[in-house]
Scaffold this motif. Structure first.
Motif, mmCIF file in Angstrom:
data_model
loop_
_atom_site.group_PDB
_atom_site.id
_atom_site.type_symbol
_atom_site.label_atom_id
_atom_site.label_comp_id
_atom_site.label_asym_id
_atom_site.label_seq_id
_atom_site.Cartn_x
_atom_site.Cartn_y
_atom_site.Cartn_z
ATOM 1 N N LYS A 125 4.188 4.392 -11.157
ATOM 2 C CA LYS A 125 3.720 3.184 -11.791
ATOM 3 C C LYS A 125 3.803 2.627 -12.634
ATOM 4 C CE LYS A 125 0.826 -0.747 -10.983
ATOM 5 N NZ LYS A 125 0.767 -1.914 -10.258
ATOM 6 N N THR B 129 -4.712 3.657 -6.418
ATOM 7 C CA THR B 129 -3.527 3.436 -5.443
ATOM 8 C C THR B 129 -4.376 3.768 -3.828
ATOM 9 O OG1 THR B 129 -2.813 5.287 -5.527
ATOM 10 C CG2 THR B 129 -1.708 3.358 -6.889
ATOM 11 N N PRO C 86 1.595 0.954 -5.827
ATOM 12 C CA PRO C 86 2.765 1.891 -6.388
ATOM 13 C C PRO C 86 3.870 1.230 -6.778
ATOM 14 C CG PRO C 86 2.232 2.662 -4.163
ATOM 15 C CD PRO C 86 1.437 1.912 -4.386
#
Ligand SMILES: Nc1ncnc2c1ncn2[C@@H]1O[C@H](COP(=O)(O)OP(=O)(O)OP(=O)(O)O)[C@@H](O)[C@H]1O
Ligand SMILES: [Mg+2]
Length: 336
Positions: A9, A50, A57
């Motif tokens: 990310k 996430t 992501p």
């Protein structure tokens, strides 16, 4: 239960890339309390977010019970968020609603239950978190610990299989922190709920987690059973975090030894913690043992000891002690 695969990310700020997560790979088992620890900015919040796709992501997958949640459509995602509860550092309560209404809210918005069913569930949750007497109060009338109990009850309303806690105790004093951690442990045991929590305090990890991942600059520095990470930290970041909780101190190396003395760190856990280790070592040799520093405590349910001991009394006696230690099953490291 959760498998995190090659998660990446990055954020953009002022036209610069900020790498928040790089190649995170972790498995989290059903029913465990899994801790994620790291310094400010390490990527903890990004990672936990996430797990319910509050944060998407850029690359990699998150599998929950075998299902890749990064591939879910809108409807399925809303449904997923009911199966995954979340608790926040600053509680995020609705201030214009009472305790009972806050807990009722996630039940109400599903549109799935009758008023009676909801009322019964709210009662059950109030009891679980010990707030029956506060049901009609507003958040502003509650202490931090009580607010977090509301946050926990609300997160559990839709009977999730997974509870995510983002610094759930970081705004609380030590005593209140301990009571919230006890509540999380009780919920984990009673409901068999999997909990993923993030924190920057080793003490939180030590008291309730089964396994831990140490995050550093968006990557996993090390991970494993809390006992192993705590007693044999490999990474500099882990050691620094442990030093803050007084479980580790590099200054030990400067201790002034007696003539011929050796400074030894002894680490043991489980069965060995109930043995008279030092007495046995000194009784069988002519060595003297001076405890320089030490902790004898528990990591969740496992008793452990970590002692810094100076063995003295002559070269021969010290050599005998070291020889005995080699055959003892006690982890030992001669520091100086
Ligand atoms: N929305 C955003 N936009 C730009 N950068 C962000 C954003 N969110 C987080 N970051 C950056 O990503 C990195 C990781 O942030 P994150 O909030 O996950 O860290 P953290 O470990 O939770 O820190 P803390 O302990 O302070 O809460 C940091 O460098 C942060 O500045
Ligand atoms: Mg954070």
């Amino acid at each position: 239960m959760i498998r995190i695969e090659h998660l990446h990310k990055k954020y953009q700020a002022n036209k610069r890339d900020i790498i928040a997560l790089q190649d995170i790979n972790l498995d989290i088992a059903q029913g465990e309390i899994f801790g994620i620890i790291g310094r400010s900015g390490a990527g903890k919040s990004t990672l936990i977010r996430t797990l319910n796709l509050l944060e998407r992501p850029d690359d990699g997958r998150v599998l929950i019970d075998g299902e890749d949640i990064t591939a879910l459509g809108h409807e399925a995602l809303l449904e997923l968020r009911q199966r995954v509860g979340m608790v926040f550092q600053h509680f995020n309560l609705l201030n214009a609603k009472t305790v009972a209404q806050n807990i009722d809210w996630p039940l109400k918005i599903t549109g799935r239950y009758s008023r009676e069913e909801r009322a019964a569930r709210v009662d059950e949750l109030l009891q679980l978190v010990g707030l029956e007497a506060h049901r009609d109060q507003y958040p502003s009338q509650l202490s931090g610990g009580q607010k977090q109990r509301v946050g926990i009850a609300r997160a559990l309303a839709n009977t999730p299989r997974l509870l995510l806690c983002d610094e759930a105790t970081s705004s609380l004093d030590p005593e209140t922190t301990a009571s919230i951690l006890r509540l999380l442990l009780e919920i984990n045991r009673k409901l068999g709920l999997t909990i993923v929590l993030i924190t920057h305090e080793m003490e939180v990890i030590r008291s309730i987690c089964d396994r831990v991942a140490v995050l550093d600059a968006g990557a996993v520095a090390e991970h494993g059973k809390v006992v192993d990470i705590f007693l044999r930290p490999q990474h500099a970041v882990t050691r620094a975090l442990l030093a803050e909780s007084h479980a580790w101190d590099e200054n030990d190396l400067y201790y002034q030894r007696r003539e011929g003395g050796k400074l030894v760190r002894l680490t043991y856990a489980g069965e060995l913690a109930a043995q008279p280790i030092l007495s046995q070592l000194t009784a069988a040799t002519a060595a003297l043992a001076t405890i320089v520093r030490g902790t004898v405590s528990r990591i969740k349910d496992t008793p452990y000891g970590q002692l810094l001991v100076e063995f003295s009394g002559g070269e021969h006696a010290v050599a005998q002690v070291l020889e005995r230690l080699r055959h003892s099953g006690i982890d030992h490291e001669v520091l100086a």
